[in-house]
Design a protein around this motif. Structure first.
Motif, PDB file in Angstrom:
ATOM      1  N   GLY A 175      21.966 -23.559  44.225  1.00  0.00           N
ATOM      2  CA  GLY A 175      21.461 -24.306  43.074  1.00  0.00           C
ATOM      3  C   GLY A 175      19.986 -24.046  42.841  1.00  0.00           C
ATOM      4  O   GLY A 175      19.198 -24.009  43.779  1.00  0.00           O
ATOM      5  N   ALA A 211      16.746 -23.356  39.380  1.00  0.00           N
ATOM      6  CA  ALA A 211      16.456 -22.997  37.989  1.00  0.00           C
ATOM      7  C   ALA A 211      16.475 -21.469  37.825  1.00  0.00           C
ATOM      8  O   ALA A 211      16.784 -20.959  36.754  1.00  0.00           O
ATOM      9  CB  ALA A 211      15.096 -23.557  37.588  1.00  0.00           C
ATOM     10  N   PRO A 257      17.104 -32.430  35.262  1.00  0.00           N
ATOM     11  CA  PRO A 257      16.637 -33.768  34.907  1.00  0.00           C
ATOM     12  C   PRO A 257      15.157 -33.989  35.191  1.00  0.00           C
ATOM     13  O   PRO A 257      14.511 -34.795  34.547  1.00  0.00           O
ATOM     14  CB  PRO A 257      17.487 -34.693  35.793  1.00  0.00           C
ATOM     15  N   LYS A 282      12.537 -31.637  35.253  1.00  0.00           N
ATOM     16  CA  LYS A 282      11.546 -30.649  34.827  1.00  0.00           C
ATOM     17  C   LYS A 282      10.736 -31.142  33.634  1.00  0.00           C
ATOM     18  O   LYS A 282      11.311 -31.569  32.646  1.00  0.00           O
ATOM     19  CB  LYS A 282      12.237 -29.342  34.417  1.00  0.00           C
ATOM     20  N   ARG A 321      10.376 -22.359  53.671  1.00  0.00           N
ATOM     21  CA  ARG A 321       9.356 -21.316  53.619  1.00  0.00           C
ATOM     22  C   ARG A 321       8.599 -21.305  54.948  1.00  0.00           C
ATOM     23  O   ARG A 321       8.561 -22.334  55.633  1.00  0.00           O
ATOM     24  CB  ARG A 321       8.344 -21.626  52.508  1.00  0.00           C
ATOM     25  N   SER A 364       9.154 -18.553  42.320  1.00  0.00           N
ATOM     26  CA  SER A 364       9.257 -18.294  40.881  1.00  0.00           C
ATOM     27  C   SER A 364       7.925 -18.569  40.194  1.00  0.00           C
ATOM     28  O   SER A 364       7.527 -17.830  39.285  1.00  0.00           O
ATOM     29  CB  SER A 364      10.348 -19.167  40.262  1.00  0.00           C
TER      30      SER A 364
END
Ligand code: NAP
Length: 225
Positions: A23, A25, A58, A60, A148, A188
């Motif tokens: 999942g 963006a 929802p 962003k 990360r 991103s």
């Protein structure tokens, strides 16, 4: 409802399926996402990973690249791996998509013995208390949190502890599993900043994604992203 060409339709009759749902963006998708999906496949013995680009998340505030463009980039990025695919489920859904609703749909669409793993960034999991029905999310899947380098696990542990006993852990019974991913310091937002600054992103994203970005206006200065 998924189209018959969607991977969820293809997988609907498969018994004993261990399915990863990736999942995010994917704005844009980059090589660390692919490494994370591959790690999930091997670390958790998954049959496949279905990437699930979000439609209108929802949470962003900023404008994302169009859902169709994010879908096309994700298809291009995953095309060479037969165990990766991309679903249009969330981008084709009108209105807001919530992870708990996606998981509930998948539970109904797949065989009853299918086991679901929802893979996302540990930073995103840190916000799980603000998601719709976080307990419902954890009831329907095992959450795989990709970390990360340098990620502070204690923050995640305290957020998850507030969701109730038995949720956090490293054993197979834990509902949230932390997954170390080499090279996940690519993000991103870093790629969008580089594009905006006119810097190259080749090799940070797959070549086919780089070509799509080069031939579109989606991330150009002035596009609002
Ligand atoms: P985000 O807040 O934009 O991302 C937070 C961090 O997690 C970023 O550093 C991001 O890196 C990383 N990340 C996101 N997806 C990842 C992935 N699949 N693998 C590795 N790192 C990842 O989060 P988002 O992308 O919008 O949302 C993540 C997922 O959580 C989506 O599926 C979304 O629908 C779900 N979600 C659901 C709710 C809800 O149900 N209410 C609320 C929030 C999020 P990159 O930017 O490099 O990807």
């Amino acid at each position: 409802m998924t189209h018959e060409a969607d991977p969820i339709s293809r997988l609907s009759a498969r018994r004993g399926l261990r399915l990863g749902i990736m999942g995010g963006a994917f704005d844009p998708v980059h090589i660390a996402h692919l490494v994370a999906a591959q790690e999930a496949l091997t670390q958790f013995g998954l049959d496949e990973v279905v990437f699930m680009p979000s439609g209108q998340p929802p949470h962003k505030k900023r404008r994302l690249a169009s859902p169709e463009f994010r879908y096309r980039m994700t298809v291009a990025a995953t095309a060479s791996n037969p165990r990766f695919s991309v679903s249009r489920l969330e981008i084709d859904q009108p209105g807001t998509d919530y992870t708990v609703d996606t998981l509930e749909y998948l539970k109904g669409a797949l065989q009853p013995d299918a086991v679901l793993f929802f893979i996302t960034g540990a930073d995103a999991v840190l916000d799980i208390l603000s998601w719709k029905d976080p307990q419902g999310v954890l009831a329907r899947c095992t959450l795989l949190a990709a970390t990360r380098p340098g990620f502070d696990l204690s923050r995640l542990a305290s957020v998850l502890a507030s969701l109730g006993a038995g949720v956090v852990g490293t054993g197979p019974e834990a509902k949230v599993r932390v997954m170390d991913v080499p090279g996940l310091d690519i993000s991103s937002s870093m790629i969008r900043q580089r594009i905006a600054a006119g810097l190259p992103v080749r090799y940070l994203v797959p070549d086919a994604v780089c070509d799509l970005i080069d031939s579109s206006d989606e991330y150009r200065p002035g596009s609002g992203i």
